[in-house]
Structure formats: C-alpha cells, structure tokens
Design a protein around this motif. Structure first.
Motif, PDB file in Angstrom:
ATOM      1  N   ARG A  15       0.832  -1.202   0.000  1.00  0.00           N
ATOM      2  CA  ARG A  15       0.000   0.000   0.000  1.00  0.00           C
ATOM      3  C   ARG A  15       0.870   1.258   0.000  1.00  0.00           C
ATOM      4  NH1 ARG A  15      -3.171   0.452   4.767  1.00  0.00           N
ATOM      5  NH2 ARG A  15      -4.441   1.991   3.670  1.00  0.00           N
ATOM      6  N   LEU A  16       1.963   1.225   0.750  1.00  0.00           N
ATOM      7  CA  LEU A  16       2.897   2.345   0.769  1.00  0.00           C
ATOM      8  C   LEU A  16       3.462   2.600  -0.625  1.00  0.00           C
ATOM      9  CD1 LEU A  16       4.976   4.379   1.860  1.00  0.00           C
ATOM     10  CD2 LEU A  16       6.369   2.431   2.608  1.00  0.00           C
ATOM     11  N   ALA A  17       3.882   1.535  -1.295  1.00  0.00           N
ATOM     12  CA  ALA A  17       4.455   1.687  -2.633  1.00  0.00           C
ATOM     13  C   ALA A  17       3.445   2.267  -3.609  1.00  0.00           C
ATOM     14  CB  ALA A  17       4.963   0.336  -3.138  1.00  0.00           C
ATOM     15  N   LYS A  18       2.199   1.789  -3.539  1.00  0.00           N
ATOM     16  CA  LYS A  18       1.156   2.313  -4.423  1.00  0.00           C
ATOM     17  C   LYS A  18       0.915   3.803  -4.155  1.00  0.00           C
ATOM     18  CE  LYS A  18      -1.598  -1.887  -5.221  1.00  0.00           C
ATOM     19  NZ  LYS A  18      -2.925  -2.532  -4.998  1.00  0.00           N
ATOM     20  N   ALA A  19       0.855   4.163  -2.880  1.00  0.00           N
ATOM     21  CA  ALA A  19       0.609   5.567  -2.528  1.00  0.00           C
ATOM     22  C   ALA A  19       1.757   6.452  -2.999  1.00  0.00           C
ATOM     23  CB  ALA A  19       0.417   5.694  -1.014  1.00  0.00           C
ATOM     24  N   HIS A  20       2.983   6.009  -2.776  1.00  0.00           N
ATOM     25  CA  HIS A  20       4.165   6.754  -3.204  1.00  0.00           C
ATOM     26  C   HIS A  20       4.147   6.961  -4.719  1.00  0.00           C
ATOM     27  CE1 HIS A  20       8.435   7.904  -3.357  1.00  0.00           C
ATOM     28  NE2 HIS A  20       8.585   7.010  -4.317  1.00  0.00           N
ATOM     29  N   CYS A  21       3.838   5.888  -5.451  1.00  0.00           N
ATOM     30  CA  CYS A  21       3.894   5.963  -6.916  1.00  0.00           C
ATOM     31  C   CYS A  21       2.719   6.733  -7.504  1.00  0.00           C
ATOM     32  CB  CYS A  21       3.967   4.557  -7.502  1.00  0.00           C
ATOM     33  SG  CYS A  21       5.539   3.745  -7.156  1.00  0.00           S
ATOM     34  N   ALA A  22       1.555   6.671  -6.868  1.00  0.00           N
ATOM     35  CA  ALA A  22       0.420   7.470  -7.344  1.00  0.00           C
ATOM     36  C   ALA A  22       0.764   8.953  -7.277  1.00  0.00           C
ATOM     37  CB  ALA A  22      -0.824   7.175  -6.510  1.00  0.00           C
ATOM     38  N   ALA A  23       1.437   9.356  -6.208  1.00  0.00           N
ATOM     39  CA  ALA A  23       1.857  10.752  -6.092  1.00  0.00           C
ATOM     40  C   ALA A  23       2.860  11.108  -7.188  1.00  0.00           C
ATOM     41  CB  ALA A  23       2.461  10.999  -4.711  1.00  0.00           C
ATOM     42  N   LEU A  24       3.756  10.170  -7.523  1.00  0.00           N
ATOM     43  CA  LEU A  24       4.718  10.418  -8.606  1.00  0.00           C
ATOM     44  C   LEU A  24       4.008  10.605  -9.941  1.00  0.00           C
ATOM     45  CD1 LEU A  24       7.649   7.919  -7.872  1.00  0.00           C
ATOM     46  CD2 LEU A  24       7.506  10.357  -7.337  1.00  0.00           C
ATOM     47  N   VAL A  25       2.992   9.790 -10.189  1.00  0.00           N
ATOM     48  CA  VAL A  25       2.235   9.907 -11.442  1.00  0.00           C
ATOM     49  C   VAL A  25       1.603  11.291 -11.539  1.00  0.00           C
ATOM     50  CG1 VAL A  25       0.235   9.063 -12.738  1.00  0.00           C
ATOM     51  CG2 VAL A  25       1.799   7.428 -11.670  1.00  0.00           C
ATOM     52  N   HIS A  26       0.947  11.720 -10.461  1.00  0.00           N
ATOM     53  CA  HIS A  26       0.260  13.013 -10.488  1.00  0.00           C
ATOM     54  C   HIS A  26       1.251  14.163 -10.613  1.00  0.00           C
ATOM     55  CE1 HIS A  26      -2.843  15.917 -10.061  1.00  0.00           C
ATOM     56  NE2 HIS A  26      -2.493  16.305  -8.841  1.00  0.00           N
ATOM     57  N   LEU A  27       2.355  14.086  -9.868  1.00  0.00           N
ATOM     58  CA  LEU A  27       3.367  15.135  -9.952  1.00  0.00           C
ATOM     59  C   LEU A  27       3.933  15.235 -11.365  1.00  0.00           C
ATOM     60  CD1 LEU A  27       5.179  17.263  -8.630  1.00  0.00           C
ATOM     61  CD2 LEU A  27       6.732  15.410  -7.955  1.00  0.00           C
ATOM     62  N   ASN A  28       4.166  14.088 -11.991  1.00  0.00           N
ATOM     63  CA  ASN A  28       4.692  14.105 -13.360  1.00  0.00           C
ATOM     64  C   ASN A  28       3.685  14.716 -14.333  1.00  0.00           C
ATOM     65  OD1 ASN A  28       6.705  13.134 -15.479  1.00  0.00           O
ATOM     66  ND2 ASN A  28       4.804  12.160 -16.153  1.00  0.00           N
TER      67      ASN A  28
END
Length: 655
Positions: free
Chosen positions: A510-523
């Motif tokens: 869940r941590l990895a998904k949350a971290h990467c979702a933020a990366l997607v949005h930031l990008n």
C-alpha cells in the motif's frame, strides 16, 4: 426481389422505427463537433509532432495492404496460424528495414501498428540488446553480424519453473572447468527454464542466466550465450494470450560451453474503443418514440471511462518521463556516476507495478462497459487484455516490485540496492535530507502527520497542489506507521528480512502504491506546465488537460478516502466536497470525451476493432468482420456431415 405490396405493408413499421433512430456515424460526428479544444493540435503534441504522426499513419496504410499485415481475419486464426503470422509480420518488417524502406525507429512503429507478437520478439528486444550492452568487443564482433542477418536467432532465458523474480535463487548452474570452460546443468526439475519467448520452436541460440560456480564457490547469476541444439527444449503450450509467441522450456544435462555475459498506450487504445462505442451506442428511451440515451451520458459509464481516459494520458506522460530519466542515467553512467540508480530503480519498479495494474484493470473495465459486444473478439478488447495481462508478472511480480519500492532488494550482480522509501524516512528522522527528489515529502514526516487538509469548498479540490498534498499525506502516514511496526520487535532499526518484514507486506505494498500514485500526479502536473512553457498547445487544450489531471487525482483520492479520514486529515464534509467536485468534472469533460481519445491518435488499423472505428459506423463494421469468419465460408458448418446430419436424418425418419 421484394415486391411492391410487401414494401408497402412494411413502410409504416419502418417509419415508426426510423423516427427515433440515429445512425452511429451521425452521433460520432456530433460528438466531435462538441469538443472545446483543438483536437488536431493536441494530437500532434502527444504524438511527437505532425510529421511523425503523419508518417505513422502512412505506414499503417502501407502495412495494412501487405499479406503479412492484413488483420481482416486475425481474430479467427488458430494458434498455428498465429505463430506463422507473427513470424511473417516480424520478417516483413525486418525486410522493409533492410531494404531501407523504413528506419529503425519506424520499424518499432511498424511493430506497434501490426501488433502481432512473434517468435523473434526477444531476438530483437533482449538477445541483441544483451550483446550490445554486455558483450566484449570480440564477442560483439562474433555474434552481432549473424544476429543482424538472422543467421542466428536468439532469446533470453532467465525465468525457471521454480524461480522468477528471486534471481539469486536460480538453480541452473554454470560450473567452471579449466579444460572446457563451463558446464551448464539443470540439477533439478524446477531449474528448467520456462517462458522465454521464441525458445520453443524459433530460436537457435539463447543468453542463459545461470549461477556461476568456481571451485565450489557461488558467484551468483551470470549470462552465457549458448547454442540450443543438443539440449532439451520445447513449447510450453497455449496461454491466456500472446499465442503467436512460442514461449518455451529448456533444460541442460552437463552441457559444455564457452562464456558471454543483459505502460499508457494500451490503456489508451482500450479507452478509445470503449469511449467511441459508448458515444454512439444508445440504450433506453425515457418515453416511447424518443431517441434512446447515449450510453456515455449515463453517469456511471462516464465515471468508468473518463477517469480511464485521464489515466491513459497520465501514463503516456509518465512513459515519456521514464524514458528521459533512463537516458539521463545512461549518460551519467558513462561518466562513472551511478548516484541516481537507487532512486531510478525504486521509482521504475513501483511505477511498473502501478501502471500495469491500472492498465489491466482498465482494459477489463472498458470491455465490460461495452456490454455484450465487448465480449466479442471483434471489439479488439479481449485480445488487448489477453496480450497485456502478462505485464503484471513480466520483469517481476507486481507485489514483489512494490516491496522493492517499500524496501526489499533488487539484484544487480549479487549486490542489494537500497531499501528506498523507508530508508529515506529513516534518514529524515535522523535530521538528514531524504535521498532523491521523489522522497522529499518525507522530510519532517512525523510533524507533518498532524497537518490537516485546507479545503474549504468543492472548488478547492481543483488545486493540483492540494491533491498532491493529500496523496503525500497517505504515503507519509503509511511510511511512518509501517516503519514503526517493523521496529516493534525490540530492535532499534526496522527489519527488512524475515518474518517481521513478511508480516507487514500488505501495508508495504500500500505504501508503494501511494508513493507511486503521487509520482504519477506530480509528473502530470510537470508535463502540463512544460507544455504551457513551450507553447506546444493552446490555452483551450491546457484547460482540458488540467481537468483530466484533476479527474485522475480525485478519482484516485476517492479510493483512498478511508486513509485520509482515518487520522482526520480530511473530515466528512471535505470528503463529500471531493466527491461532488469529481462528479462535476465528469459533466464538464463529457463534451470532450471523443475529442480526447481522438487526440491520442490511434489509427483504425492499430485498433483493429469493429467498435472503435473512427467513423462510428460500428454495427456495419461488426457485421462485416463477422462475415469473415471461416465458419461462414460454407453454407453448412464443419460438423454438419459428420455429426449433425446423421442425427437429424435419423430423427426425421422416425417422425
């Protein structure tokens, strides 16, 4: 010949039907007229410019007229026909490249357009790149010329029956022998190589990953180029999809050798098919005699498809960014700088997992939204799903990759990489700056957990920074609580191995998904800002792209509202405001739905879908494709004479 009396009798009935009927091609034309932005300009911007886009379409027209590029009956092929067809398509593209009709870049476009995976896929994608990246000059001189001429066709054999992601655990061995260099052996059944594409019936050679042993010491996985005659190998049989590729098995019995040591586009296709179809498909009229409602106008349908269109854009932007990061790493590496590697690996592992989950689930959602016609292979959606689904496990099972982001190891030779996100948190807790740009939000993480969402109205949720802050809060809280749980064992440092680690795998993922979702949005935010700065699109396109970015972010945040509500970061009113604004975005984006998928730029030849044709004439296309079924080549079916006719004649004789 229909007589005039029959026509006269039928005419009143036809008039009733035609009074509420609309041609799908008329509906799609009206949809395009509703777009509030310059679709063509955005399409060029998304596809590398007008020249590149036009060249791709020109290639599609040329290839569609070749015997090996003809898709008209592909959905009716047997597995053997798929295998042969895939080989012919690959060789057809190869010959075009050799004769200088197309460049290397255009050959890659051609493979995407044909979309017919074949037995030499890994020869191009893994075998030759392994030689280029890991071979010595002498080895390249020996192996590259015959590989380019197809005198040698190779594959890449790493995965075994018993081992996939855990590369250290591979059981195939390569034992050094001073007399003949190396003995490659499969000491167990589970050491059998399993899955390499082209291995079954196509390839003559393979780069084989095996554990190197010298004087009894294990030096870990190394690559060996091997000739395949004289070993035990074959095809592994039919699969969920990708059946044009002869994935194979391979085992060794003391074989002696000499050594050598090597996601948005598909969702965009599915979203294009489903959006175009749901824009022309009509279902249920409020009153008798009225036109039926376009399926895309039902809120539940738009709530399924429009966020997937937004996701397709986000993943396309992400793919471009990851390519740029990798190219930068290669340039840095050539100068001896490997400092960006841990962060790049952590990001790419987690983003691979997240993007393939989004895409696989998204294709299925698109298929289901198309109703019964989506179940037909002729829609193109089942094949997209079947051929894309392996991406969840290729290059590592997604859950394992998420754990790499959450903190486990990845193997480069026999070394462990950093436990990235949790290690960044630990650095922050000691007063240091978190390593890498992607974990900057972990600075002062404990204090920031007490922050609260600033939203005062529904419109406040339209701020991309507010959206990103909420995503970071979810990831930050999961990082802090998981790190604390990993130290609840009497030690001062988190345990990254063993039972304690495994017992928290769910939250680590869940941590990895949350971290990467933020990366997607930031990008996505950064990409839109770059497009504005470079003026690659006009203000109307930027406005629509920002709406898409908000829709993706808020749709994601709605799924994790439980995390945000659990510690009071948002309250009930703010959660309701989020949902309200997300629903409003669906209405605002609805007129641009077809324009947005048009801007993705998929040629009808690429989609190969009766439901996704640009002209919207879906029912005519569906009937035409169905008529191409081999079962329609004769009036009687293949089982008529041998099965059905005797039964029916016998039954009639007793009547």
């Amino acid at each position: 010949m229909i007589d005039s009396r029959t026509k006269q009798l039928q005419e009143p009935s036809s008039t009733v039907i035609l009074s509420s009927h609309r041609e799908p091609s008329d509906d799609i034309a009206l949809e395009r007229a509703r777009a509030t932005f310059n679709v063509q300009e955005l399409c060029y911007a998304l596809n590398g410019g007008k020249e590149k886009f036009d060249r791709k379409n020109e290639l599609a027209e040329v290839i569609s007229k070749t015997s090996w590029g003809d898709k008209s009956r592909r959905y009716f092929h047997t597995r053997e026909e798929e295998y042969v067809g895939g080989l012919k398509a690959a060789l057809g593209i190869w010959e075009m490249m050799k004769s200088k009709e197309i460049s290397l870049e255009e050959a890659n476009w051609a493979r995407e357009l044909v979309n017919y995976p074949g037995g030499i896929l890994l020869h191009i994608g893994m075998f030759i790149p392994s030689l280029l990246s890991q071979g010595t000059p002498e080895q390249q001189k020996k192996w590259l010329p015959p590989s380019y001429k197809l005198a040698v066709i190779g594959t890449y054999a790493q995965t075994e029956l018993g081992h996939g992601t855990f590369v250290r655990g591979l059981e195939t061995t390569a034992t050094y022998d001073v007399a003949t260099k190396f003995i490659v052996h499969s000491p167990t059944l589970s050491a059998t190589k399993w899955w390499p594409g082209g291995l079954g019936k196509t390839c003559s050679h393979a780069v084989v990953m095996a554990r190197l042993f010298i004087n009894g010491k294990d030096y870990g996985p190394h690559g060996f180029i091997m000739s395949l005659p004289g070993v035990t190998l074959g095809d592994i049989g039919p699969k969920y999809g990708f059946n044009g590729v002869d994935n194979g098995f391979l085992s060794f019995d003391h074989v002696r050798i000499h050594i050598i040591a090597q996601s948005g586009g598909v969702l965009g296709m599915a979203a294009t098919i489903a959006t175009r179809y749901c824009a022309v498909r009509r279902q249920t009229a409020a009153l008798a005699g009225q036109q039926e409602t376009q399926v895309l106008d039902y809120q539940n349908v738009s709530n399924t498809l429009l966020p997937l269109v937004a996701a397709a854009y986000a993943l396309r932007f992400l793919g471009k960014n990851m390519e740029e990061q990798y190219e930068q790493f290669e340039a840095d590496r050539d100068n001896g700088d490997f400092s960006s590697l841990p962060e790049l690996h952590a990001s790419s592992s987690g983003l691979k997992a997240l993007s393939t989950w989004i895409t696989t689930e998204g294709i299925e959602a698109c298929r289901a939204t198309c109703g019964g016609h989506g179940y037909s292979q002729l829609s193109g959606l089942p094949t997209l799903l079947q051929d894309y689904a392996p991406n969840i496990t290729w290059e590592g099972d997604n859950n394992v990759l998420c754990l790499q982001v959450g903190g486990t190891h990845v193997f480069m030779s026999v070394e462990h990489t950093a436990r990235f996100v949790l290690k960044a948190l630990m650095a922050s807790q000691k007063g240091a700056t978190p390593p890498g740009r992607t974990c900057a939000y972990l600075a002062n993480a404990q204090q920031k957990l007490h922050s609260r969402c600033p939203v005062k109205s529904s419109a406040s949720w339209n701020d991309p920074h507010t959206q990103l802050a909420a995503m970071h809060h979810v990831a930050r809280r999961l990082a802090v609580t998981t790190a604390a749980a990993l130290t609840n064992n009497g030690t001062t440092k988190p345990e990254f191995e063993g039972p304690v680690w495994s017992s928290h795998a769910v939250n680590l993922i869940r941590l990895a998904k949350a971290h990467c979702a933020a990366l997607v949005h930031l990008n996505t935010m950064n990409t839109i800002a770059k497009m504005e700065a470079t003026r690659s699109v006009d203000a109307s396109s930027l406005a629509v792209l920002r709406q898409l970015a908000s829709l993706w972010a808020l749709t994601h945040l709605e799924k994790v509202l439980g995390d945000l509500l659990e510690d009071g970061y948002v309250n009930g009113d703010q959660a309701a405001m989020l949902r309200s604004f997300q629903r409003g975005l669906l209405s605002e984006l609805r007129p641009n739905a077809v324009g947005l998928v048009d801007a993705l730029g998929y040629h009808d030849y690429t989609l190969n879908s009766a439901l996704g044709q640009a002209d919207g004439d879906v029912y005519r296309a569906l009937l035409k494709m169905a008529q191409g079924s081999p079962l329609n080549d004769t009036e009687e079916g293949p089982g008529w004479h041998s099965v059905m006719k005797p039964v029916m004649l016998a039954a009639r004789s007793k009547m």
